[in-house]
Design an enzyme around this catalytic site. Structure first.
Site, mmCIF file in Angstrom:
data_model
loop_
_atom_site.group_PDB
_atom_site.id
_atom_site.type_symbol
_atom_site.label_atom_id
_atom_site.label_comp_id
_atom_site.label_asym_id
_atom_site.label_seq_id
_atom_site.Cartn_x
_atom_site.Cartn_y
_atom_site.Cartn_z
ATOM 1 C CG HIS A 1 32.161 4.396 -18.559
ATOM 2 N ND1 HIS A 1 30.892 4.699 -18.968
ATOM 3 C CD2 HIS A 1 32.354 5.096 -17.436
ATOM 4 C CE1 HIS A 1 30.336 5.545 -18.123
ATOM 5 N NE2 HIS A 1 31.211 5.801 -17.176
ATOM 6 C CG ASP B 1 29.316 5.875 -13.413
ATOM 7 O OD1 ASP B 1 29.449 5.979 -14.633
ATOM 8 O OD2 ASP B 1 29.848 6.655 -12.601
ATOM 9 C CG ASP C 1 32.261 9.440 -16.947
ATOM 10 O OD1 ASP C 1 33.194 10.259 -16.940
ATOM 11 O OD2 ASP C 1 32.000 8.700 -15.988
ATOM 12 C CG HIS D 1 26.882 9.458 -16.290
ATOM 13 N ND1 HIS D 1 26.863 8.708 -17.436
ATOM 14 C CD2 HIS D 1 27.983 9.069 -15.605
ATOM 15 C CE1 HIS D 1 27.924 7.916 -17.446
ATOM 16 N NE2 HIS D 1 28.605 8.114 -16.350
#
Length: 1063
Positions: free
Chosen positions: A597, A274, A384, A272
């Protein structure tokens, strides 16, 4: 017959055995020299002549490409000569190695630990893999050669980024601008594969001993095996190592029983990343390359390894900046080791983007996958994000996704989410098969504890005996490590543990469809009972998002109008208008990027928000310019033929799909057609005066000292603090909307100290500690009417902050509007505005994407009380059976309704990870709209859209201005009550030519609706399509009326139409 030997040593108590095992397997205990870690690597060499370092330090915190960096002068440097920084700086190291004689014929590894992130490059500019310094998510090794030759030289580069995997922050994640790093390790080493093999076995056995049922026979045997290995372990004795390995292999060779009776786990590698969080976008671009190049390398070393990557924005960055890595990924995808997933442009927030933004995320993402990989993603992958809109199932199914995956609901801090594998049902009734990994993480490490958790935490074992394990370092990227893959290879089928295999996520979901029994359905939003402050934090980002969404919509509608007009004009081709297809794609990509997000929710560092604000400014600036260009084209193409006309006036453009009459900066304009334009010639009856008797007025009630705003529709009474003490709807003069002794427009300041996640969280206890902002206002009349009546006051919030508010009512309006300017300099305070109504309802209605959601107004259960702060878009409505009030806004998303009290969240002041979050000046508006009838029978949706989409005015003169309609609407919905026409644009494959148009409509209130779609265009046919605009055989039926088509929508349905125009 053999008999058991006598053990003449005392039995070791379990807690002492545990400590002994921990010391033996630890990399950093006081007894390191007696443990196994000292033998994992041998023949260590550092410094000249075997390792020589030189460095080029990039000035001004720039990030430069490989060819620019290696063309600079590199200065020789000793490993411990200096520190490197500051934060976010880049230092390029040239590493020249010479193989020592002792390493001849062996695999040689270079170990590098600088405490920060890095990328290994070959001398010809090929990125090879990432490096991560420090402990916890470390990745220190780079394989120099698998068969070394003594004296052979190997040269490569390391691009060192002065930031850790999680940025440069402190414990509160606030960045330190002056972090420096040092080279702790720069060594050539040789792996001792026999010892490493034994270590990986022991790691698994340790997990069985201590992370399963401690008193089970299998766990107790595991303790004995490890203890016996320690007894026999002699590092320099190869025979000892082989005997130890025989013990571990025998233990791990014991298999489970029948596979059908075991829990089945599919393990998928992921990292993951970001897209921005504790680092800016530009550092993410390097994180992608570091992480994904590393995974490609691991695929070469472990042929059975499968990895998945989402976020097509990251793929696009990679293809532009690191094309060689991108090509390798495409090759791995073809052979089945790389799985594309997600389908959206980024892993976006799903609470606050508009309905059209949710659709465009999927259009951009799926079209990218289709172009570069020849397929679409079938799994929507969003592990997430901070809660999931109940309109998502429909958007996803209309975008080619059949499955949904997350894990974030495991973060709930009040109620545990009750399901693992289930059908998620959206507000329109659409179902999507969903799975929440019971491991409660997307960053697993493939441990025995995690496999056991997959069984223990799975709520649906009797219906679906399968789980997904998502492993690999994440958030800052990284992904799986060789250690994880070694554990996975040993855990496939071990007695006492679930069965685990490497596999694709698509195969996992299709297996659920094939093997599971009936699954439960969960209806409505997947509300995250956590991170509720993200609806409000970073107010300027929220404002930029809302403005950008509506401006891009304006540009698309007006540009489509101009394109159609230009096609039908007699002007030469070079003079005609061209649809700005490339500009709009660029703007949508920026807007969707900013909806990531941690960006739109406001939970990133200040450096990241510099980029976000810059992108919003670029979108707004470009949109205004493009809108102006489209309007100018429309005005010119609709100009009168009378060249002698000398006059001036206005052209009002209306981009909402219904006619409007409004007060603007000049006297009111009447009858502006929906999705059209109307002209108003100055000094003519086009722009009428308003009689004072029917106009708006502001005055002071001398008897009570109150201030009053009044027009034909409303009468609102305010006290000296600007608080609403009476409100009367003149259509129902007997109804007093404010209860006796209560007030509206009450500003309140709440203490806002969460448990940990500062920018993310507002906790339930904040409602217990607050103070009203009152006592220092000096309200006054600033406009007496008749067009618009206005009151104004300034109120001190604290010795650092203040608010100015203008309350207004026009001669026509049914809305009471509140325009605010706040100079905000607080710490851990939360500003809200509150209205108390004389209404009774056990639920309130909140706008979400393409529909509404009803939430309770009581705290009957913990599920109800957990929703003490919720997300809404342009309005929240509180209605009884025959009357209601809507609270509207133009850039806010946080709401709460308890009993008869409505709150709108205005500003927060967290101090991490951005220590300056929300500090400074803010402008925003909110309004109240009383209405007869329940919400379902009201015009709330239209009023809220009007509040957010003002008429756009243009000055025009001579033949370019005319009285009355300048441009009739291209399309109309009749009646325009339940069915909202939201989007008009050329089809994606139309390339802006205007031959095929796409319309997106939705049913807004939650009931079946029929209407006519009318158009003045010559239409060949209208196809019902999906979000991705696929062709279909379903045509919209024609109505009896010429140019009309029949619409029939189910509750909250999103309907996308492809309009083929006649040549």
């Amino acid at each position: 017959m053999a008999t058991p030997a006598v053990d003449n040593t005392p039995r070791v108590p379990s807690d002492i055995a545990r400590s002994r095992v921990a010391n033996f397997l630890s990399a950093g205990s006081n007894f390191y020299t007696m443990g196994i870690h000292r033998g994992l690597w041998v023949h260590r060499h550092s410094g000249a002549p075997h390792v020589e370092l030189s460095v080029y330090s990039v000035p001004d915190l720039k990030r430069v490409p490989f060819k620019d960096a290696v063309s600079q002068t590199f200065k020789k440097v000793d490993q411990h000569e200096r520190n490197y920084g500051p934060s976010w700086a880049t230092h390029w190291f040239k590493i020249a190695t010479t193989i020592p004689n002792i390493m001849n014929g062996k695999t040689v590894v270079f170990q590098w630990d600088m405490g920060c992130e890095g990328m290994v490059w070959t001398t010809d500019g090929i990125p090879m893999q990432g490096l991560t310094g420090g402990d916890g998510q470390e990745r220190h090794e780079y394989i120099v050669t698998k068969k070394a030759k003594a004296g052979e030289r190997h040269t490569f580069y390391i691009e060192a980024a002065c930031n850790g995997m999680f940025g440069v922050g402190d414990s509160a994640m606030v960045p330190d601008p002056n972090r420096y790093f040092s080279i702790k390790t720069a060594d050539l080493v040789v792996p001792d594969y026999e010892v490493q093999d034994l270590y990986y076995d022991l790691d698994i056995i340790k997990g069985i001993a201590y992370d399963t049922q401690n008193e089970s026979p299998r766990a107790r045997e595991a303790v004995w095996v490890i203890n016996e290995v320690i007894n026999q372990f002699i590092l320099k004795d190869r025979g000892s190592i082989k005997r130890c390995k025989a013990l571990t292999s025998e233990f791990l060779s014991v298999r489970n029983g029948q596979p059908k009776g075991q829990h089945q786990i599919t393990a998928i590698g992921n990292c993951h990343i970001d897209t921005a969080w504790l680092w800016p976008y530009d550092e993410t671009k390097r994180k992608i390359a570091r992480s994904w190049s590393t995974q490609v390398d691991l695929m070469d070393r472990y042929p059975g390894y499968i990895f998945t990557g989402s976020q097509t924005q990251q793929y696009e960055w990679l293809s532009e900046l690191y094309p060689s890595v991108f090509e390798k990924i495409k090759e791995k995808e073809k052979v089945g080791q790389w799985e594309i997933i997600g389908g959206s442009w980024v892993e976006h927030d799903t609470n606050m983007p508009s309905g059209e933004s949710l659709c465009r995320q999927m259009v951009l993402g799926q079209r990218y996958f289709e172009k570069h990989f020849g397929k679409r993603a079938k799994i929507f992958w969003l592990p997430d994000s901070f809660g999931y809109s109940s309109q998502l199932p429909q958007v996803l199914k209309l975008s080619g996704c059949d499955y949904f995956f997350t894990q974030k609901l495991s973060w709930n801090n009040i109620n545990k989410f009750p399901l693992t594998t289930f059908w998620w049902t959206g507000i329109d009734g659409t179902n999507i098969l969903s799975h929440l990994t019971p491991a409660d993480t997307y960053g697993a490490s493939v441990t025995v504890a995690e496999l056991t958790k997959c069984t223990k935490n799975n709520h649906d074992l009797e219906y679906s005996n399968e789980s997904l394990l998502c492993y690999g370092h994440g958030d800052g990227g990284g992904g799986p490590t060789p250690e994880m893959l070694e554990r996975l290879s040993r855990l496939k089928d071990v007695d006492g543990l679930p069965m685990v295999k490497s596999g694709k996520v698509l195969d996992f979901f299709q297996g659920i469809e094939k093997h599971s029994r009936g699954l439960q359905s969960y209806n409505g939003e997947l509300y995250l009972e956590f991170h509720r402050g993200t609806y409000t934090t970073q107010a300027l980002v929220k404002r930029g998002n809302r403005i950008s969404e509506f401006l891009i919509r304006d540009v698309e509608i007006l540009s489509t109008m101009a394109t159609i007009l230009a096609k039908s004009s007699n002007k030469k081709a070079e003079d005609s208008y061209a649809y700005p297809i490339n500009d709009l794609e660029w703007m949508w990509k920026l807007l969707c990027l900013n909806q990531f997000h941690d960006c739109l929710p406001g939970s990133a560092i200040g450096l990241a928000f510099k980029d976000v604000h810059k992108h919003h400014r670029e979108i707004i600036s470009a949109s205004l310019s493009l809108r102006h260009k489209a309007q100018s084209a429309i005005i010119d193409l609709r100009a009168l033929s009378d060249d002698d006309k000398i006059q001036e006036g206005l052209v009002a453009f209306n981009t909402v799909p219904w006619e409007r009459t409004e007060v603007i900066e000049v006297p009111r304009v009447r009858s502006v057609p929906g999705l059209g334009a109307a002209g108003y010639v100055a000094h003519t009856p086009d722009i009428p005066t308003i009689d004072a008797e029917i106009g708006a007025k502001a005055y002071k009630d001398d008897d009570g000292g109150y201030f009053i705003l009044e027009n034909q529709n409303l009468k609102a009474t305010f006290n000296h603090d600007g608080q609403l003490v009476h409100l009367v709807d003149k259509k129902e003069p007997e109804r007093q909307l404010i209860p006796n002794g209560a007030r509206g427009n009450v500003l309140k300041l709440y203490e806002d100290v969460p448990i940990y996640w500062d920018a993310w969280d507002v906790e339930i206890y904040h409602l217990q500690k607050w103070k009203p902002i009152e006592g220092e206002a000096s309200i006054k009349i600033v406009s007496e009417g008749p067009l618009k009546a206005e009151l104004h006051f300034r109120q001190t919030i604290s010795d650092k902050s203040w608010i100015e508010q203008t309350i207004s009512l026009t001669c026509l309006s049914e809305r009471l509007e509140f325009s605010n300017f706040v100079d905000w300099h607080e710490a851990h305070q939360f500003l809200k505005v509150e209205f108390v109504w004389d209404l009774v309802s056990d639920y309130a209605t909140y706008e979400i994407q393409y529909g509404v959601l009803r939430r309770p107004t009581h705290y009957n259960t913990t599920v109800d009380s957990a929703k003490f702060e919720v997300c809404g878009h342009k309005f929240a409505d509180l209605s009884e059976a025959n009357y209601g009030v809507a609270l509207m806004n133009n850039c806010k998303y946080g709401y709460a309704t308890h009993g008869n009290t409505q709150r709108l969240s205005l500003l927060r002041s967290p101090k991490g990870p951005d220590e300056n979050a929300d500090m400074g000046e803010h402008k925003f508006k909110y309004a109240i709209y009383p209405h007869q009838g329940h919400f379902n029978a009201s015009n709330v949706v239209r009023e809220a859209i009007d509040f957010n989409v003002p008429l756009s005015l243009r000055y025009a003169e001579d033949q370019r201005v005319r009285s009355g309609t300048v441009l009739r609407p291209l399309f109309q919905v009749d009646p325009p009550t339940q069915i909202i026409l939201d989007t008009i644009k050329p089809a994606e494959d139309d390339q802006g030519k205007g031959k095929v148009l796409v319309l997106r409509l939705y049913e807004a209130y939650g009931g079946k609706a029929t209407a006519l779609l009318k158009s003045r265009l010559s239409i060949k046919r209208i196809l019902v399509t999906n979000v991705l605009e696929d062709d279909s055989d379903q045509e919209l039926p024609r109505a009896d009326e010429a140019g009309s088509f029949k619409l029939a929508l189910r509750p909250f349905q999103i309907l996308t139409l492809k309009v083929q125009l006649s040549a």
